[in-house]
Design an enzyme around this catalytic site. Structure first.
Site, PDB file in Angstrom:
ATOM      1  N   ASP A 137     -27.934   2.053 -79.457  1.00  0.00           N
ATOM      2  CA  ASP A 137     -28.779   0.902 -79.735  1.00  0.00           C
ATOM      3  C   ASP A 137     -29.287   0.880 -81.178  1.00  0.00           C
ATOM      4  OD1 ASP A 137     -30.255  -1.450 -78.935  1.00  0.00           O
ATOM      5  OD2 ASP A 137     -32.062  -0.206 -78.988  1.00  0.00           O
ATOM      6  N   ARG A 170     -21.372 -37.925 -69.034  1.00  0.00           N
ATOM      7  CA  ARG A 170     -22.282 -37.006 -69.718  1.00  0.00           C
ATOM      8  C   ARG A 170     -22.270 -35.617 -69.082  1.00  0.00           C
ATOM      9  NH1 ARG A 170     -22.758 -35.346 -73.877  1.00  0.00           N
ATOM     10  NH2 ARG A 170     -22.625 -37.523 -74.549  1.00  0.00           N
ATOM     11  N   LYS A 221     -32.363   1.651 -69.840  1.00  0.00           N
ATOM     12  CA  LYS A 221     -32.816   1.259 -71.171  1.00  0.00           C
ATOM     13  C   LYS A 221     -34.131   1.960 -71.516  1.00  0.00           C
ATOM     14  CE  LYS A 221     -32.019  -2.999 -72.458  1.00  0.00           C
ATOM     15  NZ  LYS A 221     -30.915  -2.773 -73.433  1.00  0.00           N
ATOM     16  N   GLU A 276     -28.792   3.832 -72.490  1.00  0.00           N
ATOM     17  CA  GLU A 276     -29.097   3.417 -73.859  1.00  0.00           C
ATOM     18  C   GLU A 276     -29.744   4.576 -74.607  1.00  0.00           C
ATOM     19  OE1 GLU A 276     -31.122  -0.527 -75.013  1.00  0.00           O
ATOM     20  OE2 GLU A 276     -32.730   0.966 -75.187  1.00  0.00           O
ATOM     21  N   LYS A 293     -27.576 -12.065 -71.527  1.00  0.00           N
ATOM     22  CA  LYS A 293     -28.406 -13.061 -72.212  1.00  0.00           C
ATOM     23  C   LYS A 293     -27.769 -14.438 -72.025  1.00  0.00           C
ATOM     24  CE  LYS A 293     -30.228  -9.720 -75.515  1.00  0.00           C
ATOM     25  NZ  LYS A 293     -30.287  -9.282 -76.929  1.00  0.00           N
TER      26      LYS A 293
END
Length: 281
Positions: A218, A102, A169, A197, A137
């Protein structure tokens, strides 16, 4: 097969994963049902059309519990295989191989799922001149592996973490007082790679003037992306980001951006259907 990945400790990963599965009592099913000296041969195969990834890691799980296991690779990471394709043949102690099964399959299914979805995005922008980037992410603790899977699928790695480039950002911009001041502070700190950004074209000139070495455009629609690319005029690389899907990526890539980044390739990739089946010797 020997798997090496910079910054990734394969032995520690395998040991921790098996420890999680075995707990304090071990594999009670195999211990009860399988004779200690029984032998087992099985074939790992894909029920889906996939881009294969993680086979050498799977082999490490089997070898961790049976050092004498015989692993016969049939496919290699990066291969694109049809449904029903055999990937690996493994022979060894039955208890050991069934205990490792597994953990080995979970890893191959997850990484092949990422590589497969990544390859679909890469294929979709073929010929546009744009390069697909991954993002941060990722599942905590699995970033190195997941970014290995995106590379296997044909993408290029973006930042590995917070340490290898500045990425300014919207919240950084809000606190610093604008894209120009934020980029200038990063440059003054001696950071070589400064990604800024921007979500409006009027932010482009001050960002570049202050030291941006890469612009992240963005959530701009294609018409605005074209305008942004024209304004940048090749001075720094441009990256389209935000809400990119398989349906929209080609139109985005055709605007002339250098890169398109997609969080979905790690964040939302479904596991590939890969199994391990007993084989008659």
């Amino acid at each position: 097969m020997t798997f090496r990945l910079d910054g990734f400790d394969l032995g520690a990963f395998v040991a921790a994963t098996l420890a999680e599965d075995l707990g304090e009592s071990g594999d009670v099913t195999s211990a009860a049902v399988i004779p200690a000296d029984a032998r087992f041969t099985a074939v790992m195969d894909s029920r889906d059309a996939v881009t294969v990834c993680g086979l050498e890691i799977a082999a490490a799980f089997f070898r961790a519990l049976d050092a004498q296991a015989v692993i016969e690779p049939i496919a290699r990471d990066g291969d694109r295989v049809a449904p029903g394709s055999d990937l690996m043949r493994v022979t060894g102690n039955a208890r050991a191989l069934l205990t490792a099964e597994r953990s080995a399959l979970n890893t191959v299914q997850h990484l092949s799922g990422i590589a497969t979805l990544t390859r679909r995005y890469v294929d979709r922008i073929e010929g546009t001149g744009a390069t697909l980037l991954d993002t941060r992410k990722t599942i905590p603790g699995l970033r190195r592996l997941e970014k290995y899977a995106t590379r296997t699928g044909g993408a290029r790695n973006h930042r590995m973490g917070l340490w290898d480039a500045a990425m300014i950002k919207d919240n950084h911009v809000a606190v610093a007082g604008g894209v120009g001041p934020a980029a200038a502070l990063a440059k003054a700190a001696g950071i070589a790679d400064i990604i800024v950004e921007v979500d409006r074209v009027d932010q482009i000139a001050p960002a570049i003037a202050a030291g941006a070495t890469h612009l992240l455009l963005d959530n701009m629609p294609p018409a605005v992306l074209r305008e942004a690319v024209a304004l940048v005029a090749g001075r720094v690389p441009t990256e389209a980001s935000g809400g990119v899907t398989l349906d929209t990526i080609r139109g985005i890539a055709e605007t002339g951006v250098t890169f398109v980044s997609v969080g979905r390739i790690t964040q939302s990739a479904p596991a590939s259907d890969i199994g391990l089946d007993f084989a008659e010797v």
